[in-house]
Scaffold this active site. Structure first.
Site, mmCIF file in Angstrom:
data_model
loop_
_atom_site.group_PDB
_atom_site.id
_atom_site.type_symbol
_atom_site.label_atom_id
_atom_site.label_comp_id
_atom_site.label_asym_id
_atom_site.label_seq_id
_atom_site.Cartn_x
_atom_site.Cartn_y
_atom_site.Cartn_z
ATOM 1 C CD GLU A 58 63.255 141.037 -24.998
ATOM 2 O OE1 GLU A 58 63.956 140.149 -25.513
ATOM 3 O OE2 GLU A 58 63.496 141.536 -23.872
ATOM 4 C CE1 TYR A 116 68.278 137.756 -29.481
ATOM 5 C CE2 TYR A 116 65.940 138.226 -29.698
ATOM 6 C CZ TYR A 116 66.981 137.666 -28.992
ATOM 7 O OH TYR A 116 66.720 137.002 -27.828
ATOM 8 C CG ASP A 261 70.713 134.141 -22.066
ATOM 9 O OD1 ASP A 261 71.322 135.032 -22.687
ATOM 10 O OD2 ASP A 261 69.502 133.926 -22.225
#
Length: 364
Positions: A58, A116, A261
């Site tokens: 990101e 996503y 995660d």
């Protein structure tokens, strides 16, 4: 608790749990005995949300996180992982994820198709085809909702996706589950409630993760679980507090799991959704937090252990895993009184012995 028991492993399976006659092993040529008195045997952990090829990005290409090593997985008491993609489904894709899963030899691996975004980026061009035709694909995910990084799907989009997953699971005898990344937006789980309430989609095929972003989201997750969905917490230093809160809100303890995660990025955004920080999720946190939860008086050891074993097996319909029982996969972790792993088996193969990992990736 089963008390003091003998466990017989034949091939990849547990064939017997109980008291073995001393002379029985004489009739089993080539058998080996591991004396494990004083150790606690638990099922190997199942981690349903691991970025096995890394995640992030990101903040630009330099923020892509590294791939995971099989040694990191085994060292955390995990014998089964489900790999997923996150924000980036472009420079990382399902074919790469599948290859990475196949390369993690010595443990059991599965993956979700997509990432996503919706429409989902798949291997064959179709979610249902991916699930039916590719052995390791057991569902779709992680599909982002309530997040600025989501592609903002509507409930019709989710109904189409979850129906493909469900039918694909029926045809292939797999979970057919859809795994949802839940972001910090105030919509929280509203789309998933509309999905379950308004469409003939089995609630058990809905699996939402990252439910500890706020107390309001946690309460929403309790409500979703009451309808038959599964919900998942990302293991962090404050997981004990969140699990305690979930229980105090009346949350169904059979419908909640923990995941690491692992090797995903943990980005921090300001109020303007600008990236202001980034850290790496570690697989070992799952192991640490399960044992920490075992100290919660109102929870207890069995319920805490279920967060990473039997509950996860139920969520993913891996009925041959997550429990120590004859006929199940011989995924077993043996720990001492300090919760330190001494031995571990994955599908009957010893992968950990006296504190040493016995399997290695090609590059460590």
């Amino acid at each position: 608790f089963l008390g003091h028991q003998d466990v017989l492993i034949e091939g990849q399976k547990i064939s017997f749990i109980g008291e073995l006659q001393a002379d029985l092993l004489n009739d089993l040529p080539g058998s080996q005995i591991l004396e494990a008195g004083g150790l606690v045997a638990t099922p190997g952990f199942i981690d349903p949300h691991v970025h096995i090829m890394g995640g992030g990005g990101e903040g630009g290409f330099a923020n892509r996180t590294p791939e995971i090593n099989v040694t990191d997985i085994v060292a955390a008491g995990v014998t089964t992982v489900v790999g997923c993609l996150g924000t980036d489904g472009i420079t990382r894709d399902t074919s790469g994820l599948l290859a990475k899963a196949r390369g993690l030899e010595g443990i059991s691996t599965y993956i979700f198709t997509g990432n996503y975004q919706l429409p989902a980026r798949t291997l064959t061009g179709s979610v249902i085809d991916d699930i039916v035709l590719i052995d390791k694909i057991i569902g779709a995910g992680e599909i982002a909702i309530s997040d600025p990084r989501s592609f903002q799907p509507g409930v019709e989009d989710l109904a189409h996706l979850t129906s493909q997953c469900h039918v694909g699971g029926l045809l292939s005898k797999k979970a057919g589950v859809t795994h949802f990344h839940v972001g910090p937006h105030s919509d929280r789980l509203s789309l998933l409630h509309k999905l379950i309430d308004g469409y003939p989609v089995p609630a058990s095929s809905v699996y939402a993760t990252h439910i500890t972003r706020s107390e309001e989201l946690l309460k929403d997750a309790v409500s979703l679980a009451s309808k038959g969905a599964f919900v998942d917490m990302t293991a962090e230093d404050d997981t004990v507090d969140w699990v305690r809160q979930y229980a105090s809100f009346g949350g169904d303890l059979r419908r909640i799991t923990l995941s690491s995660d692992g090797n995903g990025s943990l980005p921090k955004f300001d109020e303007h959704n600008k990236l202001v920080g980034l850290s790496l999720a570690k697989q070992e946190t799952l192991y640490q937090q399960v044992w920490a939860c075992a100290e919660i008086p109102e929870l207890g050891f069995s319920d805490a252990l279920a967060l990473a074993t039997s509950n996860t097996a139920d969520a993913l319909k891996l009925h041959h895993k997550g429990r120590l029982a004859a006929g199940n996969d011989a995924d077993i972790v043996l720990t001492d009184e300090n919760q330190q792993i001494q031995h571990a088996f994955s599908c009957g193969k010893q992968v950990y012995c006296d504190g040493n990992i016995l399997i290695q990736g090609a590059f460590g």
